[in-house]
Each structure stands twice: as C-alpha cells, then as structure tokens.
Motif scaffolding. Structure first.
Motif, PDB file in Angstrom:
ATOM      1  N   ARG A  55       0.818  -1.201   0.000  1.00  0.00           N
ATOM      2  CA  ARG A  55       0.000   0.000   0.000  1.00  0.00           C
ATOM      3  C   ARG A  55       0.857   1.258   0.000  1.00  0.00           C
ATOM      4  NH1 ARG A  55      -3.321  -2.355   3.783  1.00  0.00           N
ATOM      5  NH2 ARG A  55      -2.356  -1.101   5.405  1.00  0.00           N
ATOM      6  N   LYS A  68       0.875   4.134  -2.800  1.00  0.00           N
ATOM      7  CA  LYS A  68       0.551   5.521  -2.477  1.00  0.00           C
ATOM      8  C   LYS A  68       1.616   6.458  -2.982  1.00  0.00           C
ATOM      9  CE  LYS A  68      -2.679   6.434   0.957  1.00  0.00           C
ATOM     10  NZ  LYS A  68      -3.014   7.206   2.136  1.00  0.00           N
ATOM     11  N   ASN A  69       2.802   5.941  -3.155  1.00  0.00           N
ATOM     12  CA  ASN A  69       3.899   6.799  -3.550  1.00  0.00           C
ATOM     13  C   ASN A  69       4.275   6.606  -5.010  1.00  0.00           C
ATOM     14  OD1 ASN A  69       5.085   8.344  -1.044  1.00  0.00           O
ATOM     15  ND2 ASN A  69       4.380   6.353  -0.343  1.00  0.00           N
ATOM     16  N   ARG A  87     -10.090  11.705 -16.966  1.00  0.00           N
ATOM     17  CA  ARG A  87     -10.794  12.358 -15.859  1.00  0.00           C
ATOM     18  C   ARG A  87      -9.892  13.276 -15.036  1.00  0.00           C
ATOM     19  NH1 ARG A  87     -15.783  10.958 -16.051  1.00  0.00           N
ATOM     20  NH2 ARG A  87     -16.428   8.863 -16.648  1.00  0.00           N
ATOM     21  N   VAL A  88      -8.788  13.698 -15.621  1.00  0.00           N
ATOM     22  CA  VAL A  88      -7.904  14.632 -14.940  1.00  0.00           C
ATOM     23  C   VAL A  88      -7.828  15.896 -15.779  1.00  0.00           C
ATOM     24  CG1 VAL A  88      -5.511  15.064 -14.310  1.00  0.00           C
ATOM     25  CG2 VAL A  88      -6.551  12.848 -13.816  1.00  0.00           C
ATOM     26  N   VAL A  89      -7.865  17.023 -15.123  1.00  0.00           N
ATOM     27  CA  VAL A  89      -7.765  18.275 -15.855  1.00  0.00           C
ATOM     28  C   VAL A  89      -6.315  18.525 -16.241  1.00  0.00           C
ATOM     29  CG1 VAL A  89      -8.099  20.748 -15.776  1.00  0.00           C
ATOM     30  CG2 VAL A  89      -9.721  19.236 -14.631  1.00  0.00           C
ATOM     31  N   ARG A 117     -21.156  20.859 -28.225  1.00  0.00           N
ATOM     32  CA  ARG A 117     -21.538  20.463 -26.884  1.00  0.00           C
ATOM     33  C   ARG A 117     -20.672  19.278 -26.481  1.00  0.00           C
ATOM     34  NH1 ARG A 117     -26.057  22.677 -24.752  1.00  0.00           N
ATOM     35  NH2 ARG A 117     -26.866  23.533 -26.672  1.00  0.00           N
ATOM     36  N   LYS A 127     -18.694  16.358 -24.966  1.00  0.00           N
ATOM     37  CA  LYS A 127     -18.960  15.470 -23.850  1.00  0.00           C
ATOM     38  C   LYS A 127     -17.720  14.682 -23.476  1.00  0.00           C
ATOM     39  CE  LYS A 127     -22.085  11.930 -22.331  1.00  0.00           C
ATOM     40  NZ  LYS A 127     -23.111  10.954 -22.574  1.00  0.00           N
ATOM     41  N   VAL A 175     -12.370  23.059 -18.938  1.00  0.00           N
ATOM     42  CA  VAL A 175     -12.471  23.526 -17.555  1.00  0.00           C
ATOM     43  C   VAL A 175     -11.949  24.946 -17.531  1.00  0.00           C
ATOM     44  CG1 VAL A 175     -11.723  23.168 -15.193  1.00  0.00           C
ATOM     45  CG2 VAL A 175     -12.148  21.212 -16.672  1.00  0.00           C
ATOM     46  N   ARG A 176     -12.863  25.852 -17.446  1.00  0.00           N
ATOM     47  CA  ARG A 176     -12.502  27.258 -17.555  1.00  0.00           C
ATOM     48  C   ARG A 176     -11.428  27.613 -16.540  1.00  0.00           C
ATOM     49  NH1 ARG A 176     -14.886  31.816 -19.697  1.00  0.00           N
ATOM     50  NH2 ARG A 176     -14.211  33.700 -18.617  1.00  0.00           N
ATOM     51  N   GLY A 177     -10.389  28.248 -17.030  1.00  0.00           N
ATOM     52  CA  GLY A 177      -9.298  28.642 -16.158  1.00  0.00           C
ATOM     53  C   GLY A 177      -8.383  27.490 -15.803  1.00  0.00           C
ATOM     54  N   CYS A 234     -10.166  18.235 -20.217  1.00  0.00           N
ATOM     55  CA  CYS A 234     -10.261  16.998 -19.460  1.00  0.00           C
ATOM     56  C   CYS A 234     -10.965  15.944 -20.287  1.00  0.00           C
ATOM     57  CB  CYS A 234     -11.041  17.254 -18.175  1.00  0.00           C
ATOM     58  SG  CYS A 234     -11.519  15.763 -17.308  1.00  0.00           S
ATOM     59  N   SER A 247     -13.418  13.331 -20.185  1.00  0.00           N
ATOM     60  CA  SER A 247     -14.471  12.929 -19.250  1.00  0.00           C
ATOM     61  C   SER A 247     -15.068  11.602 -19.663  1.00  0.00           C
ATOM     62  CB  SER A 247     -15.561  13.997 -19.191  1.00  0.00           C
ATOM     63  OG  SER A 247     -15.013  15.218 -18.761  1.00  0.00           O
TER      64      SER A 247
END
Lengths: 241, 241
Positions: free
Chosen positions: B22, B26-27, B177-179, B218, B220, B225-227, B231, B233
DNA sequence: CGCGGTTGTTTCGTTTCGATACCAAGCATA
DNA sequence: TATGCTTGGTATCGAAACGAAACAACCGCG
C-alpha cells in the motif's frame, strides 16, 4: 495546480497549530487549523483540502485512528506528526495509510518540503469534484448529469450549467440541508479565500437560482440563511450511472 | 514519460506485505505481493517487475537462496529485508547479488528512498512512444487502434487521426478524468513551452472534437475547464493488442 | 515545381465571471 | 410607525477565457 493548496493542520497544542499554520501561509499555502478529530471532521465537511497534517497524539480519537479512517475513505493525503521513538515509526508508516510522516520535534522547512513533495505527487486536479464523476444525481425536480453538466427537469426542460454553476451546485449537492457560509462556498467552488466586500457567491447563487428555481424571486431549492449563508433545502438521491 | 515501476514484495507476514504494498502504491509505484518463493515464481512468470523486495527469513526456500537463484538468472534487482543485527546475513546477501538491504524494523520512507535509488541506477527506460504502442484502447463510443492511428466508433464510423490529433488524444487517454492545463498538454504533445497568447492547444482540441464528438458544440468527451484546461471525461479501458 | 494535407498563428465574436453599484428586504430601536 | 443600519438580490460592465474561422507556414510527394 492553479489554485493555492489548502492544508488542514490538526494538533491539540495551540502553539504548534498556530505556528505551523502561520508558517505554511507565509510560504504560499492556505492553512486551516483544527484542535481535534471532531473539529477536523467539521472543517472537512465544510471545505476542500489538499492535505492534512495530523498529530498522532491527541485527546479523543487519536491520530492513528483518524488516519486509518480517512485513508480508508479515500480522503486527502495525510502527513503524520509522530513522537520520537522507534516503534511508532514502523507502526505509523506501515499499518496506517499515511502518505508520509515526520518525527517531532521537526524542522518547519522540512515539513514544508515534505508537504510540497506530497502535493506534487498527488496533484490530479479532478475535473468533477468529489464522488460525482459519471453519476447522475436527483434533487427537487431536477436530475443532474455530472458528465455533461446538464440538468434535466421533471417536465423535460433542460438547462446547461457553466463551470461556476456546476461547481456551486455540486458543492451544495454534496452537503444537502447544511448551511454553507459564503467563505466555505468560495473555498469549495473557487478554492480561494474571500477578499473584503466579496459578493462573488451572492452573484453565483443568483445566477444559479435563475436556472433552477421555479420562481427565482422566491427560492425554494437554494435558500438564504440570513447572517449564515445558503443552504440546499432538498433531498438528494443518487441514480445509477 | 516512462512506465510506472512495478515492485514485487515477498514476505511471509501478511501485515508487512500489505502495508508495504500500500505504501509503495501511495507513492507512485505499482506493487504486487507474494507470500513465499513459490508464489513469487508464479508472479514473476506472469508479469514484468522492475524490482523485488525480498524478506530474508521465510519458510520454504529462504531469501538468501532465492536471491542467489534470481541474481544468477539475471532477474530484476533485489532489495533484501534483513532482521536487525544479523550482520552476516547482510554481508552474505550483498555478496550473493542483492542490490541493497534494509534492516528490520525499517522506516518505510527509507525503503522507498532505497527502492527509488536502485530504480534510478538500473533504469533501462526505452524510448517507448507512450504506453500504448500496439495496443487498442476504448473510451466513450470509440476504440483507438494505436498502430494505424485510426478510431472506430461503436456504430461503425471510422476516423483517421493526424499525428497532432493522435498525440493529443493519447495524452488525454493516459490521464482520463484529470484536468490537464494547456501548458501540460503542449508539453505532452509538442514538448515545448507556450509563448504568449498561444492558442495552439485550443485549436487542436477544437479539431479533435470535430472528429470525435457527437456534437462538437456540446463536447462530452473532451470537456473544457474554464481557467484550468481540458479533461477527458470518459473512462478508458485497454483491450488486448 | 505545384499540390493537398497538416499544423501553428492571428483574429474576432461570444460566453463567462468577478467587481461594483444600487435597490429592496430584514431587523432593531425609539 | 418612522428611522437608520445591516444584509441580500441582481443589473450592469469590463476583463478574461474560450471557440472557431481564416490565414500562413510547412511538409512530403509525385
């Protein structure tokens, strides 16, 4: 990471708490302090945090327990402060899900360095906040599709949400029937602290109401709590994907 | 960008095995656990590993023997865990072909540091163009064939991608799923830093959207992501080559 | 050399969001 | 009820972010 990382400092000694918080803020981070596990949970419920600095020795629920709990729940990364001693090191590091730890007494510069190291590792800047990614959530007459940020009403109406709308709404949806102060909302949506005479949240609430309230001048979903903030006055239920 | 190193943790104590795994994960590492030499051989046969963390004291074939065997066979580098104070074991271990050792009880941070040190020494990263060479990857309604840079839709439509399209898409596919900020994307696709008023990524996103979005106005799949940036999605799953 | 396709740059129109200002609504006090 | 202070609502405006069309530079290819 465009936003300033927010650190939650949990320690029962006021001097340590304050000193650490001040030091972190001096070095370009935001810091919030909590005295014990109970206060920590309150802050966690109200705000968004990127890391928790957690003292292992605390009255009430102790750091080990807290750490295990949070890490199992997939909370923010944790840096533990441990008393100096051989045995704790092993237990702390291994049996718990801490991301790092630091024996007391510690050098504040080292603390800062380790915090930044963890932030660097865990910077994933989620697109959809919290657990909502890919889900659909119902509240009031609306169903929110978290993926394309669209609301569908019971009568078929569709509203598209801007980023700000969406963030504000999800902040509420994750804490239904809870009064959220403007500061907390600002933290949750923009990740920043308010400056004087900040009416940003009022504006965003106003805009969101225009989209989701049947009668925006008589809001039923997002209610105003005078002197307190705003509150989502509806039940929230999650729908399958 | 290289692959995530994969560590095989061999120890007969379940707590240590799990805790170490673990902690490594985690690292930023991948970790797989094995209880003894037999299980270890099975895992080794099944996958590719960059390093083995090996307990010296084990029932069945013990660590020293395993170490000798593996290192003679030119296997992955080995970090041995030795009981405290058994100096002879350490020396023997190193003579036998271990790359490093760590006395128990050990500091997990130190374990991580030593693992990274070994990985750095033995880094044989080939210049793989991404991690999906030759693979096929599914996301949304599309399947990307990485070899001929072609997209096939669920309804049979086919899109061919230019090199820029392809690079941008793979950058997203490796971090769903990461900006990703424009800077990061520019780095990942073109390997350069942005100059003032650089709208390159906006354009490439716009072009890619025209190919993969059902309704490009549009979006999807690739959301803005404004600013923040853009991403992917959608969930990504790898298919057999 | 011309040609088609690809990619970087510029530009313009639109959307979005924060700041400000002004007004209305609450609340206390007399 | 009248008065004054505080708090919240929202219209308006400007700056910044964004999308995309148009253009230019580039690249391989015959």
């Amino acid at each position: 990471m465009t936003e300033i990382p927010h650190i939650l400092v949990v320690d029962d000694h006021r001097e340590i708490r304050d000193a650490v918080s001040r030091y972190l803020e001096k070095n370009g981070l935001r810091a919030t302090a909590a005295r014990d596990a109970v206060e920590m949970d309150a802050k966690l419920a109200a705000g968004r945090f990127d890391l928790i600095v957690l003292d292992i020795m605390m009255p009430g629920e102790d750091g080990l327990s807290v750490c295990r709990r949070l890490s199992a729940a997939g909370g923010p990364p944790i840096l533990m402060l441990t008393a100096l001693g051989e045995e704790t090191d092993r237990i702390v590091g291994l049996e718990i899900g801490a991301d790092d730890y630091l024996p007391k007494p510690f050098n504040p510069r080292e603390l800062l360095a380790r915090i930044k190291a963890i932030l660097r590792r865990t910077d994933t800047t989620e697109a959809t906040p919290g657990e909502l990614a890919g889900k659909r959530v119902a509240f009031g007459d609306w169903v929110l599709d978290a993926d394309n940020r669209r609301l569908t009403s019971a009568d078929g109406a569709v509203e598209t949400l801007t980023t700000a709308d969406f963030r504000l709404l999800t902040a509420f949806l994750q804490r239904p029937r809870v009064v959220l102060s403007r500061d907390e909302l600002l933290d949750l949506t923009a990740g920043r602290s308010p400056h004087l005479f900040d009416r940003t949240i009022d504006n965003q609430v106003s805009r969101l109401r225009r989209k989701i309230e049947a009668d925006p001048s008589r809001p039923k979903l997002i209610t105003t709590v005078r002197g307190g903030g705003y509150c989502l006055s509806a039940d929230v239920r999650e729908l399958a994907g």
